[in-house]
Design an enzyme around this catalytic site. Structure first.
Site, PDB file in Angstrom:
ATOM      1  N   TRP A  63       0.854  -1.207   0.000  1.00  0.00           N
ATOM      2  CA  TRP A  63       0.000   0.000   0.000  1.00  0.00           C
ATOM      3  C   TRP A  63       0.876   1.238   0.000  1.00  0.00           C
ATOM      4  CZ3 TRP A  63      -2.595   0.996   5.455  1.00  0.00           C
ATOM      5  CH2 TRP A  63      -1.688   0.662   6.484  1.00  0.00           C
ATOM      6  N   ASN A  64       0.243   2.378  -0.322  1.00  0.00           N
ATOM      7  CA  ASN A  64       0.990   3.641  -0.460  1.00  0.00           C
ATOM      8  C   ASN A  64       0.238   4.765   0.254  1.00  0.00           C
ATOM      9  OD1 ASN A  64       2.958   2.766  -2.710  1.00  0.00           O
ATOM     10  ND2 ASN A  64       0.967   2.288  -3.620  1.00  0.00           N
ATOM     11  N   ASP A  77     -14.758  19.744 -11.098  1.00  0.00           N
ATOM     12  CA  ASP A  77     -14.872  21.063 -10.466  1.00  0.00           C
ATOM     13  C   ASP A  77     -16.293  21.233  -9.937  1.00  0.00           C
ATOM     14  OD1 ASP A  77     -12.862  23.391 -12.493  1.00  0.00           O
ATOM     15  OD2 ASP A  77     -12.329  21.719 -11.184  1.00  0.00           O
ATOM     16  N   HIS A  81     -15.986  25.977  -6.197  1.00  0.00           N
ATOM     17  CA  HIS A  81     -14.605  26.247  -6.598  1.00  0.00           C
ATOM     18  C   HIS A  81     -14.429  27.710  -7.003  1.00  0.00           C
ATOM     19  CE1 HIS A  81     -10.753  26.008  -8.557  1.00  0.00           C
ATOM     20  NE2 HIS A  81     -11.214  25.874  -9.778  1.00  0.00           N
ATOM     21  N   HIS A 210     -15.227  28.968 -15.702  1.00  0.00           N
ATOM     22  CA  HIS A 210     -15.392  28.873 -14.243  1.00  0.00           C
ATOM     23  C   HIS A 210     -16.445  29.876 -13.762  1.00  0.00           C
ATOM     24  CE1 HIS A 210     -11.519  26.786 -14.533  1.00  0.00           C
ATOM     25  NE2 HIS A 210     -11.777  26.301 -13.348  1.00  0.00           N
TER      26      HIS A 210
HETATM   27  O1  23J Z   1     -10.194  24.412 -11.901  1.00  0.00           O
HETATM   28  C1  23J Z   1      -8.980  24.403 -12.144  1.00  0.00           C
HETATM   29  O2  23J Z   1      -8.248  23.425 -11.897  1.00  0.00           O
HETATM   30  C2  23J Z   1      -8.447  25.579 -12.788  1.00  0.00           C
HETATM   31  O3  23J Z   1      -8.404  25.563 -13.987  1.00  0.00           O
HETATM   32  C3  23J Z   1      -8.089  26.776 -11.952  1.00  0.00           C
HETATM   33  C4  23J Z   1      -7.855  26.619 -10.594  1.00  0.00           C
HETATM   34  C5  23J Z   1      -7.541  27.746  -9.840  1.00  0.00           C
HETATM   35  C6  23J Z   1      -7.467  28.997 -10.403  1.00  0.00           C
HETATM   36  C7  23J Z   1      -7.706  29.153 -11.753  1.00  0.00           C
HETATM   37  C8  23J Z   1      -8.012  28.035 -12.520  1.00  0.00           C
HETATM   38  S1  23J Z   1      -8.316  28.235 -14.216  1.00  0.00           S
HETATM   39 MN    MN Z   2     -10.278  22.347 -11.515  1.00  0.00          MN
END
Ligand code: 23J
Ligand code: MN
Length: 261
Positions: A63-64, A77, A81, A210
């Site tokens: 295991w790790n 996501d 986020h 996003h």
């Molecule tokens: O969701 C992500 O992994 C991602 O692309 C991202 C994360 C954090 C800040 C900007 C971005 S653009």
């Molecule tokens: Mn992401």
């Protein structure tokens, strides 16, 4: 879904009439993570350390321990986020409704355009041309942007970092709100390191995928692979993130079910 439908589904899966496609990159310490400007926090790369391997540290077991960011490798996501999604209901990976983890996908092939221009941006017109060929994007579907970016050399071409940042394709600032308003999309998926283009910090608003997707309680998948193995429409995607308390996202195995050609 009645038990007979489930039985029929399993029979077709076992007979090979339904094919499974793995849309996931392998997690290794070499897999690249997104590079933000140095003044910001950074995602941890994948790290793994053996605890034992049938030896004096554990005679009968291997295991790790591993460490990584929620946003390392092929990952999901959640709306929380992004700041625009921070007050959305059920916006963390542990509270998103289960039915969000199974959805149909439309795959828009931008591979040639992305080969010609690493900063290619998907537009409304490009989507409409795709719909003219394949029919309208159904409601509550994933829209996957196929760029064949997963085939790029991971140590160099994948992030495609230049002195002014990364250069990789993504959606423009108009197509994301249009997909949400006009097609009620489930979320957006890409093969590159983010759902936004490498130069998305210069779009208005910055990082529009996003900004709008999570601001409308939709989802993202990134660092996917094998989108070239999916049909333009009709694949069913299984994408259940780890149940991390208040998590903003999570690495996961993304599986597609598609009719065998
Ligand atoms: O969701 C992500 O992994 C991602 O692309 C991202 C994360 C954090 C800040 C900007 C971005 S653009
Ligand atoms: Mn992401």
């Amino acid at each position: 879904m009645t038990s007979t439908v489930l039985t029929q589904f399993m029979a077709e899966l076992l007979s090979g009439k339904i094919r499974m496609v793995d849309l996931t990159e392998t997690l290794t310490p070499d897999f690249p993570t997104i590079v933000l400007p140095p003044e910001f926090g950074q995602a941890w790369p994948f790290r793994i350390e053996e605890i034992s391997r049938y030896d004096e540290r554990g005679p009968a077991w291997y295991w790790n321990n591993f460490s990584m960011s929620e946003h390392t490798g092929t990952h999901f996501d959640a709306p929380v986020h992004w700041i625009t999604g921070k007050d959305q209901p059920n916006n963390c990976v542990d509270t998103i409704p289960l039915d969000a983890f199974i959805a149909e996908a439309c795959v828009i092939d931008c591979s040639r355009e992305s080969e010609d221009n690493p900063d290619f941006l998907l537009t409304i017109d490009f989507v409409k041309q795709w719909e003219a060929q394949h029919g309208e994007i159904p409601a509550r579907c994933w829209v996957f942007m196929r760029t064949d970016w997963s085939k790029r050399e991971k140590r160099t071409e994948y992030l495609n970092q230049k002195e002014d940042g990364a250069h990789s394709p993504g959606p423009n600032a108009d197509v994301v709100p249009w997909l949400i308003k006009e097609r009620d999309v489930h979320g957006f998926g890409t093969e590159s390191v983010g759902t936004d283009a490498g130069q998305a910090q210069h779009l208005d608003p910055p990082f529009p995928c996003h900004y709008f997707m999570h601001g409308n309680n939709r989802y993202g998948l990134q660092c996917m692979a094998n989108l070239d193995q999916l049909p333009p429409k009709g694949a069913v995607i299984f994408s259940a993130p780890l149940k991390i308390r208040s998590g903003s996202g999570s690495p996961l195995r993304v599986l597609a079910l598609t009719p065998s050609s």
